[in-house]
Scaffold this active site. Structure first.
Site, PDB file in Angstrom:
ATOM      1  N   LYS A  31      15.175 112.727  30.876  1.00  0.00           N
ATOM      2  CA  LYS A  31      15.775 112.160  32.089  1.00  0.00           C
ATOM      3  C   LYS A  31      16.448 113.271  32.884  1.00  0.00           C
ATOM      4  O   LYS A  31      17.300 113.999  32.358  1.00  0.00           O
ATOM      5  CB  LYS A  31      16.807 111.093  31.725  1.00  0.00           C
ATOM      6  CG  LYS A  31      17.488 110.485  32.953  1.00  0.00           C
ATOM      7  CD  LYS A  31      18.314 109.263  32.587  1.00  0.00           C
ATOM      8  CE  LYS A  31      19.756 109.572  32.294  1.00  0.00           C
ATOM      9  NZ  LYS A  31      20.568 109.880  33.477  1.00  0.00           N
ATOM     10  N   ASP A  58      16.125 110.013  37.599  1.00  0.00           N
ATOM     11  CA  ASP A  58      17.156 108.969  37.714  1.00  0.00           C
ATOM     12  C   ASP A  58      18.060 109.272  38.906  1.00  0.00           C
ATOM     13  O   ASP A  58      19.173 109.777  38.731  1.00  0.00           O
ATOM     14  CB  ASP A  58      17.954 108.914  36.398  1.00  0.00           C
ATOM     15  CG  ASP A  58      18.993 107.803  36.392  1.00  0.00           C
ATOM     16  OD1 ASP A  58      18.866 106.856  37.187  1.00  0.00           O
ATOM     17  OD2 ASP A  58      19.927 107.890  35.564  1.00  0.00           O
ATOM     18  N   LYS A  60      18.605 106.826  41.404  1.00  0.00           N
ATOM     19  CA  LYS A  60      19.174 105.536  41.835  1.00  0.00           C
ATOM     20  C   LYS A  60      19.174 105.365  43.354  1.00  0.00           C
ATOM     21  O   LYS A  60      20.229 105.276  43.996  1.00  0.00           O
ATOM     22  CB  LYS A  60      20.592 105.361  41.277  1.00  0.00           C
ATOM     23  CG  LYS A  60      20.647 105.359  39.753  1.00  0.00           C
ATOM     24  CD  LYS A  60      22.034 105.018  39.239  1.00  0.00           C
ATOM     25  CE  LYS A  60      22.094 105.012  37.729  1.00  0.00           C
ATOM     26  NZ  LYS A  60      22.055 106.356  37.122  1.00  0.00           N
ATOM     27  N   ASP A  63      18.790 102.563  49.907  1.00  0.00           N
ATOM     28  CA  ASP A  63      18.745 102.933  51.320  1.00  0.00           C
ATOM     29  C   ASP A  63      17.853 101.915  52.025  1.00  0.00           C
ATOM     30  O   ASP A  63      17.414 100.943  51.405  1.00  0.00           O
ATOM     31  CB  ASP A  63      18.201 104.374  51.450  1.00  0.00           C
ATOM     32  CG  ASP A  63      18.744 105.086  52.685  1.00  0.00           C
ATOM     33  OD1 ASP A  63      18.801 104.455  53.770  1.00  0.00           O
ATOM     34  OD2 ASP A  63      19.109 106.270  52.568  1.00  0.00           O
ATOM     35  N   THR A 118      27.406  99.933  35.002  1.00  0.00           N
ATOM     36  CA  THR A 118      28.222  99.503  33.855  1.00  0.00           C
ATOM     37  C   THR A 118      29.678  99.941  34.014  1.00  0.00           C
ATOM     38  O   THR A 118      30.544  99.490  33.274  1.00  0.00           O
ATOM     39  CB  THR A 118      27.660 100.055  32.529  1.00  0.00           C
ATOM     40  OG1 THR A 118      27.421 101.447  32.692  1.00  0.00           O
ATOM     41  CG2 THR A 118      26.389  99.353  32.130  1.00  0.00           C
TER      42      THR A 118
HETATM   43  O1  C5P Z   1      25.394 111.468  26.708  1.00  0.00           O
HETATM   44  P1  C5P Z   1      25.016 110.012  26.804  1.00  0.00           P
HETATM   45  O2  C5P Z   1      24.103 109.571  25.679  1.00  0.00           O
HETATM   46  O3  C5P Z   1      26.189 109.101  26.998  1.00  0.00           O
HETATM   47  O4  C5P Z   1      24.128 109.960  28.130  1.00  0.00           O
HETATM   48  C1  C5P Z   1      23.663 108.752  28.665  1.00  0.00           C
HETATM   49  C2  C5P Z   1      22.940 109.006  29.948  1.00  0.00           C
HETATM   50  O5  C5P Z   1      22.614 107.756  30.529  1.00  0.00           O
HETATM   51  C3  C5P Z   1      23.742 109.781  30.995  1.00  0.00           C
HETATM   52  O6  C5P Z   1      22.821 110.568  31.744  1.00  0.00           O
HETATM   53  C4  C5P Z   1      24.347 108.689  31.840  1.00  0.00           C
HETATM   54  O7  C5P Z   1      24.587 109.095  33.155  1.00  0.00           O
HETATM   55  C5  C5P Z   1      23.237 107.636  31.799  1.00  0.00           C
HETATM   56  N1  C5P Z   1      23.693 106.270  32.049  1.00  0.00           N
HETATM   57  C6  C5P Z   1      24.658 105.629  31.289  1.00  0.00           C
HETATM   58  N2  C5P Z   1      25.040 104.364  31.565  1.00  0.00           N
HETATM   59  C7  C5P Z   1      24.502 103.707  32.578  1.00  0.00           C
HETATM   60  C8  C5P Z   1      23.521 104.309  33.357  1.00  0.00           C
HETATM   61  C9  C5P Z   1      23.139 105.603  33.059  1.00  0.00           C
HETATM   62  O8  C5P Z   1      25.166 106.223  30.343  1.00  0.00           O
HETATM   63  N3  C5P Z   1      24.872 102.467  32.813  1.00  0.00           N
END
Ligand code: C5P
Length: 232
Positions: A31, A58, A60, A63, A118
């Site tokens: 990602k 990613d 997001k 627009d 979230t």
């Molecule tokens: O390091 P970690 O496992 O927490 O990374 C999770 C990834 O998923 C990060 O890139 C974070 O920005 C993304 N993400 C998230 N929660 C969301 C949407 C995206 O943790 N609701």
């Protein structure tokens, strides 16, 4: 079989390439998010693709439909596999993204919708004028809108994926961050699930960042998560 996606949350193309090489063969999907893409642009996508990896871009998008349509086409030309949009952009915007992706035929990037960030709670919903609905209700409503408007799937918290995967059409993708092996540090994630639970609840893709990137042996950490996913 659910797939593991490693969140390449690093700041430079050099670091991204080094981390992908370090993790090696076990992981084939990465990602690239706002931090890395804003720093390095399409070059970092090309660099990771050149290592034979699939890309979840990613960014997001949210627009007007025409702008999102064109941005999705740019992503399709880069050859990315997954892209994100915000479901709250509405039916026309989601449809524009889906139609733009479809033009790439068999190589079409899959469009994933974010239902509700979230990081947002009930008070945030009231602030933006969505009163009278709980975050869970807002997530379900946005999920239905996204799928009915042509999105291929959703970015979903591990705590929502169970409910959503039972209520939406078969074949919908559920991409789930907030995944932590039982013994891992939570970091800033508060509502997490283990890889096995996320898979059992219907996640088709798990996004994991720090538990792999910050592990003493990232390749071994990835292999352990993959083994847990297979076991589920
Ligand atoms: O390091 P970690 O496992 O927490 O990374 C999770 C990834 O998923 C990060 O890139 C974070 O920005 C993304 N993400 C998230 N929660 C969301 C949407 C995206 O943790 N609701």
């Amino acid at each position: 079989m659910s797939e593991l996606i490693v969140a390449l949350d690093v700041q430079s193309r050099e670091e991204a390439v080094a981390r992908v090489k370090e993790i090696g063969e076990a992981v084939s999907f990465y990602k690239i998010g706002l931090e890395l893409y804003t720093a390095e642009g399409p070059d970092v996508v090309k660099a990771v693709k050149d290592l034979g990896k699939k890309i979840f871009l990613d960014l997001k998008f949210h627009d007007i439909p025409r702008t999102v349509e064109r941005a999705v086409k740019s992503g399709g030309k880069l050859g990315v596999d997954l892209m994100t949009i915000h479901a709250c952009g509405g039916n026309a915007m989601i449809r524009a993204a889906a139609d733009a992706a479809a033009e790439f035929g068999a190589a079409a990037p899959k469009i994933l919708a974010v239902t509700l960030l979230t990081s947002m709670d009930q008070a945030d919903l009231v602030d933006i004028g969505v009163a009278g609905r709980t975050p869970a209700e807002q997530v379900r409503s946005m999920a239905r809108l996204a799928v009915a408007s042509g999105a291929d799937g959703l970015v979903s918290s591990p705590l929502e994926v169970g409910v959503l995967s039972k209520s939406l059409r078969k074949g919908t993708l559920f991409v789930t961050p907030g995944v932590r092996p039982a013994n891992a540090e939570l970091g800033d994630q508060k509502r997490v699930a283990t890889p096995a639970n996320a898979v059992r609840d219907g996640a088709t893709h798990l996004v994991v960042g720090r538990p792999i990137l910050c592990a003493p042996d990232p390749a071994a950490a990835a292999a352990a998560i993959l083994a847990e996913m297979r076991g589920a």
